[in-house]
Design an enzyme around this catalytic site. Structure first.
Site, mmCIF file in Angstrom:
data_model
loop_
_atom_site.group_PDB
_atom_site.id
_atom_site.type_symbol
_atom_site.label_atom_id
_atom_site.label_comp_id
_atom_site.label_asym_id
_atom_site.label_seq_id
_atom_site.Cartn_x
_atom_site.Cartn_y
_atom_site.Cartn_z
ATOM 1 N N TRP A 129 -2.965 -2.659 -1.752
ATOM 2 C CA TRP A 129 -2.651 -4.087 -1.906
ATOM 3 C C TRP A 129 -3.525 -4.772 -0.870
ATOM 4 O O TRP A 129 -3.275 -4.666 0.336
ATOM 5 C CB TRP A 129 -1.169 -4.339 -1.629
ATOM 6 C CG TRP A 129 -0.737 -5.739 -1.901
ATOM 7 C CD1 TRP A 129 -0.341 -6.257 -3.101
ATOM 8 C CD2 TRP A 129 -0.644 -6.813 -0.959
ATOM 9 N NE1 TRP A 129 -0.015 -7.587 -2.955
ATOM 10 C CE2 TRP A 129 -0.187 -7.954 -1.659
ATOM 11 C CE3 TRP A 129 -0.893 -6.935 0.407
ATOM 12 C CZ2 TRP A 129 0.023 -9.188 -1.048
ATOM 13 C CZ3 TRP A 129 -0.691 -8.167 1.019
ATOM 14 C CH2 TRP A 129 -0.234 -9.273 0.296
ATOM 15 N N HIS A 187 16.920 -37.505 -4.971
ATOM 16 C CA HIS A 187 16.187 -37.885 -3.761
ATOM 17 C C HIS A 187 14.700 -37.575 -3.886
ATOM 18 O O HIS A 187 13.984 -37.574 -2.884
ATOM 19 C CB HIS A 187 16.793 -37.175 -2.543
ATOM 20 C CG HIS A 187 18.229 -37.512 -2.339
ATOM 21 N ND1 HIS A 187 18.644 -38.766 -1.934
ATOM 22 C CD2 HIS A 187 19.365 -36.792 -2.536
ATOM 23 C CE1 HIS A 187 19.976 -38.788 -1.861
ATOM 24 N NE2 HIS A 187 20.438 -37.595 -2.241
ATOM 25 N N GLU A 211 16.808 -18.421 -5.937
ATOM 26 C CA GLU A 211 16.489 -17.042 -6.311
ATOM 27 C C GLU A 211 16.010 -16.984 -7.768
ATOM 28 O O GLU A 211 15.061 -16.264 -8.098
ATOM 29 C CB GLU A 211 17.718 -16.148 -6.075
ATOM 30 C CG GLU A 211 17.687 -14.775 -6.741
ATOM 31 C CD GLU A 211 16.454 -13.936 -6.438
ATOM 32 O OE1 GLU A 211 15.657 -14.299 -5.563
ATOM 33 O OE2 GLU A 211 16.259 -12.920 -7.124
ATOM 34 N N CYS A 232 0.845 -1.176 0.000
ATOM 35 C CA CYS A 232 0.000 0.000 0.000
ATOM 36 C C CYS A 232 0.888 1.237 0.000
ATOM 37 O O CYS A 232 1.815 1.357 0.793
ATOM 38 C CB CYS A 232 -0.948 0.082 1.186
ATOM 39 S SG CYS A 232 -2.091 -1.276 1.275
ATOM 40 N N LYS A 279 12.471 -15.407 -9.258
ATOM 41 C CA LYS A 279 12.361 -14.425 -10.354
ATOM 42 C C LYS A 279 11.403 -14.940 -11.422
ATOM 43 O O LYS A 279 10.539 -14.218 -11.904
ATOM 44 C CB LYS A 279 13.717 -14.154 -11.017
ATOM 45 C CG LYS A 279 14.685 -13.237 -10.347
ATOM 46 C CD LYS A 279 14.283 -11.812 -10.197
ATOM 47 C CE LYS A 279 13.524 -11.569 -8.938
ATOM 48 N NZ LYS A 279 14.246 -11.404 -7.696
ATOM 49 N N ARG A 284 3.995 -0.297 -4.629
ATOM 50 C CA ARG A 284 3.663 -0.775 -3.292
ATOM 51 C C ARG A 284 2.287 -1.443 -3.227
ATOM 52 O O ARG A 284 1.929 -2.059 -2.219
ATOM 53 C CB ARG A 284 3.688 0.393 -2.305
ATOM 54 C CG ARG A 284 5.024 1.071 -2.206
ATOM 55 C CD ARG A 284 4.950 2.215 -1.231
ATOM 56 N NE ARG A 284 4.712 1.734 0.109
ATOM 57 C CZ ARG A 284 5.656 1.402 0.969
ATOM 58 N NH1 ARG A 284 6.909 1.493 0.624
ATOM 59 N NH2 ARG A 284 5.353 0.982 2.182
ATOM 60 N N GLU A 293 7.650 -15.064 -10.108
ATOM 61 C CA GLU A 293 6.908 -13.845 -9.797
ATOM 62 C C GLU A 293 6.541 -13.012 -11.024
ATOM 63 O O GLU A 293 5.529 -12.342 -11.008
ATOM 64 C CB GLU A 293 7.587 -13.004 -8.719
ATOM 65 C CG GLU A 293 8.907 -12.420 -9.091
ATOM 66 C CD GLU A 293 9.553 -11.669 -7.921
ATOM 67 O OE1 GLU A 293 8.851 -11.202 -7.018
ATOM 68 O OE2 GLU A 293 10.794 -11.549 -7.954
ATOM 69 N N ASN A 347 -1.932 2.016 5.933
ATOM 70 C CA ASN A 347 -1.057 0.937 5.479
ATOM 71 C C ASN A 347 -0.715 0.124 6.714
ATOM 72 O O ASN A 347 -0.297 0.687 7.723
ATOM 73 C CB ASN A 347 0.208 1.558 4.854
ATOM 74 C CG ASN A 347 1.266 0.523 4.514
ATOM 75 O OD1 ASN A 347 0.963 -0.639 4.349
ATOM 76 N ND2 ASN A 347 2.502 0.965 4.404
ATOM 77 N N GLY A 348 -0.886 -1.204 6.639
ATOM 78 C CA GLY A 348 -0.586 -2.050 7.801
ATOM 79 C C GLY A 348 -1.768 -2.948 8.106
ATOM 80 O O GLY A 348 -2.669 -3.102 7.279
ATOM 81 N N LYS A 400 5.750 -4.508 -3.817
ATOM 82 C CA LYS A 400 7.089 -4.217 -3.303
ATOM 83 C C LYS A 400 6.929 -3.855 -1.837
ATOM 84 O O LYS A 400 5.913 -3.299 -1.452
ATOM 85 C CB LYS A 400 7.630 -3.019 -4.094
ATOM 86 C CG LYS A 400 9.095 -2.761 -3.906
ATOM 87 C CD LYS A 400 9.892 -3.495 -4.929
ATOM 88 C CE LYS A 400 11.364 -3.241 -4.841
ATOM 89 N NZ LYS A 400 12.098 -4.394 -5.395
HETATM 90 C C1 F6R Z 1 11.513 -10.874 -4.993
HETATM 91 C C2 F6R Z 1 11.512 -9.845 -3.979
HETATM 92 C C3 F6R Z 1 11.079 -10.192 -2.606
HETATM 93 C C4 F6R Z 1 11.886 -9.372 -1.581
HETATM 94 C C5 F6R Z 1 11.345 -9.614 -0.172
HETATM 95 C C6 F6R Z 1 12.133 -8.833 0.857
HETATM 96 O O1 F6R Z 1 12.004 -10.395 -6.197
HETATM 97 O O2 F6R Z 1 11.824 -8.717 -4.257
HETATM 98 O O3 F6R Z 1 11.187 -11.547 -2.354
HETATM 99 O O4 F6R Z 1 13.214 -9.743 -1.656
HETATM 100 O O5 F6R Z 1 10.012 -9.246 -0.105
HETATM 101 O O6 F6R Z 1 12.085 -7.472 0.596
HETATM 102 P P1 F6R Z 1 13.169 -6.463 1.137
HETATM 103 O O7 F6R Z 1 14.462 -6.779 0.462
HETATM 104 O O8 F6R Z 1 12.658 -5.117 0.809
HETATM 105 O O9 F6R Z 1 13.265 -6.716 2.627
#
Ligand code: F6R
Length: 590
Positions: A76, A491, A468, A2, A472, A28, A475, A102-103, A585
């Site tokens: 969000w 396994h 990782e 948010c 990527k 956000r 998502e 937000n929260g 984000k």
């Molecule tokens: C994936 C991604 C998330 C963040 C996670 C932590 O591409 O960006 O998995 O890595 O939400 O976020 P931060 O780094 O802001 O603590």
């Protein structure tokens, strides 16, 4: 999660300013949005489902008169579906106040029951509306007092902005969710993140937990525990508007991937002895914990291999959400190093709070230097990569890896060698990221864009990179992707491989090479389509993506082509890579 933003000042187009600012915060939250603005003591509300980025400012003229005060929110969803009713701002029956939040208010169900008993009528399913009704209960005592009384009843995390029909101020309060004041000349701003007001001012004041700010001509800060006025320092910001815009790129994700040509050098250029201080802290600590979430969590895991190999040092790693379960081991000699882009991730913050309670030392490796994590920490190592706006983390990831590589070298007494390695790596990334390289990956994306599942394998420090890589791919492309340690395939997971299943093998030119190639042969024997990410080609690979041979910095260069692949898969599958479904984000909820 948010985005919230508000303006009060001399300009007459407050709604437009707020909508433009919210567009900058759209990363956000982007399922719905809304604004509230004042005209001649009346509150006007507009809210709608959809992305604020799709809203044309020119349409605004139809619905707004002159206004110098507005608040807004890009959502969000947490409590209640994505509907216009659940979009913020929220009001009460009488429409005397408007609030954005937000929260998460954890005790909202109990509060709502009491409020309904007292005769309040709810229009939405949100936890936020509860706060609006709580404020209304005491509004006769004035907005400030009413908010203070409401806040006392709230459990959970919040950043709220409130305006009222009668008063010409914005009142904000926070506990656990970010809020930053932008200080201008005869105008002030308040937002969840700096890019919202970067166009107007580069001077900020931070609102901390359990504080309130009244935005009028001058922001007035109040400590909610003591009810005393607090003096705040004005802090200059280094970021500029260009950093926070897409420039020539169609999406932030590809812009930020390409910025990795420069970011590694900026990251390792740390002055002030921060790295040395971290090394001293690790040496003194009885137990060091590296904590992060999602991508940052994978970076922590990779760092544990780097510390083991380079510095011969054991480091504990865990995800933020899991860390509190280890609190039994913590003492005032333990060290927690939090790794984060935003510095606002609720799970990582909770880990820090748990550690703080036990008296542990706190360090953060973080991009947003103004963030809660940074301000909670004893030592901060900034990533210095500029704003990262695409939901999928790219340049922050490689910067975190670079810092942790540097710390591992410094711990081994070889900081200069670590720096040299990373400077060389940065140069190689610069050469690698050319249009031909991107086209080569695009060709692969075309071949596999229609698949249902894909897998990534790696070993040692490149095992977390396989994890990782899967994040990527998941998502932004929405392809089912999973990462495994190559040795684990036999396994169980190898049962998933069938004819044509794409499998990315991250093959570093080190002691793990033969093992991981062996695992790749096992996949190939089951019909898998092998994509090798490696400095050297191999006959097992059906498709080869060349990466430079950079020794211990291999995780940094190996993840970049997979970031590009994920981006192009998203485009080919007609997904918006900057705003993947269900994600946002900065995950400021637990
Ligand atoms: C994936 C991604 C998330 C963040 C996670 C932590 O591409 O960006 O998995 O890595 O939400 O976020 P931060 O780094 O802001 O603590």
């Amino acid at each position: 999660m948010c985005g919230i933003f508000a303006y009060k000042g001399h300009r007459n187009n407050a709604p437009e300013i707020v909508i433009k600012g919210l567009k900058m915060l759209e990363y956000r939250g982007y399922d719905s949005w809304g604004i509230a603005f004042k005209t001649d003591h009346a509150l006007n509300i507009h809210k709608q489902v959809g992305k604020i980025g799709d809203f044309k400012i020119s349409d605004l003229k139809k619905m707004t008169a002159k206004s110098q005060l507005a608040i807004g929110h890009s959502r969000w969803a947490t409590h209640g579906g994505v509907t216009q009713m659940n979009a913020h701002p929220h009001c009460t029956e009488k429409n005397e106040i408007a609030i954005v939040h937000n929260g998460i208010i954890e005790n909202f169900t109990e509060l709502k029951k009491i409020l309904i008993k007292n005769g309040h009528i709810f229009k939405s399913e949100t936890d936020t509306e509860v706060v609006a009704h709580l404020i209304e209960e005491n509004l006769k005592k004035g907005l400030e007092k009413a908010i203070k009384m409401a806040i006392k009843k709230l459990e959970g995390r919040y950043a709220i902005l409130v305006i009222s029909e009668k008063e010409d101020v914005i009142i904000a309060a926070r506990r656990g969710s970010p809020l930053i004041v932008g200080v201008g000349k005869d105008e002030n701003f308040i937002a969840s993140d700096i890019p919202a007001f970067l166009e107007y001012t580069k001077k900020v004041q931070y609102l901390d937990d359990n504080e309130m700010v009244i935005i009028d001509k001058k922001p007035k800060f109040i400590d909610l525990k003591t009810d005393k006025i607090i003096k705040k320092r004005e802090v200059p910001i280094e970021w500029n508007v260009e950093n926070a815009e897409k420039g020539v790129y169609p999406h932030f994700m590809i812009k930020e991937i390409m910025e990795q040509k420069d970011t590694i050098c900026r990251t390792i250029n740390q002055n002030g002895g921060g790295i040395e201080k971290v090394v001293e802290s690790i040496k003194k600590a009885y137990g060091t914990y590296l904590v992060g979430c999602g991508t940052a969590g994978k970076v922590c895991l990779a760092a544990s291999y780097l510390f083991s190999k380079i510095a011969k040092k054991h480091i504990n790693t865990t995800f933020g959400s899991e860390f509190p379960s280890y609190h039994h081991f913590l003492t005032n000699r333990s060290l927690l190093i939090a790794v984060s882009q935003s510095g606002e991730t609720a799970d990582t913050l909770e880990a820090m709070e748990v550690a703080k309670e036990k008296g542990c030392k706190l360090i953060s490796i973080v991009n947003v230097e103004s963030s809660t994590m940074a301000r909670m920490s004893d030592i901060i190592i900034p990533l210095k990569v500029g704003p990262e706006k695409a939901v999928a983390s790219t340049k922050a990831t490689t910067a975190q890896l670079a810092i942790l590589t540097l710390i591992a070298y410094a711990l081994a007494g070889d900081l200069d060698r670590g720096k040299q390695l990373l400077i060389n790596t940065a140069g190689q990334i610069n050469d690698m990221l050319n249009p031909r390289y991107e086209d080569h990956i695009k060709t692969l994306a075309k071949k596999i864009a229609g698949v249902e599942s894909m897998y990534v394998i790696g070993k040692a420090v490149n095992y977390p990179m396989a994890l990782e890589a899967a994040i990527k791919l998941q998502e932004v492309s929405y392809i089912h992707a999973e990462g495994f340690a190559g040795g684990e395939l036999k396994h169980g997971p190898i049962a998933l491989i069938s004819k044509g299943t794409p499998c990315i093998a991250i093959v570093a030119n080190d002691e793990t090479k033969n093992d991981i190639l062996g695992n790749t042969i096992e996949i190939k024997a089951r019909g898998g389509y092998i994509i090798g990410v490696s400095p050297e080609n191999n006959e097992i690979f059906d498709y080869w993506i060349k990466v430079p041979d950079v020794g211990d910095a291999s995780p940094i260069v190996n993840i970049i082509p997979i970031q590009i692949l994920a981006y192009h898969l998203a485009i080919m599958r007609q997904n918006n890579p900057d705003m993947p479904r269900n994600l946002a984000k900065s995950v400021t909820v637990k």
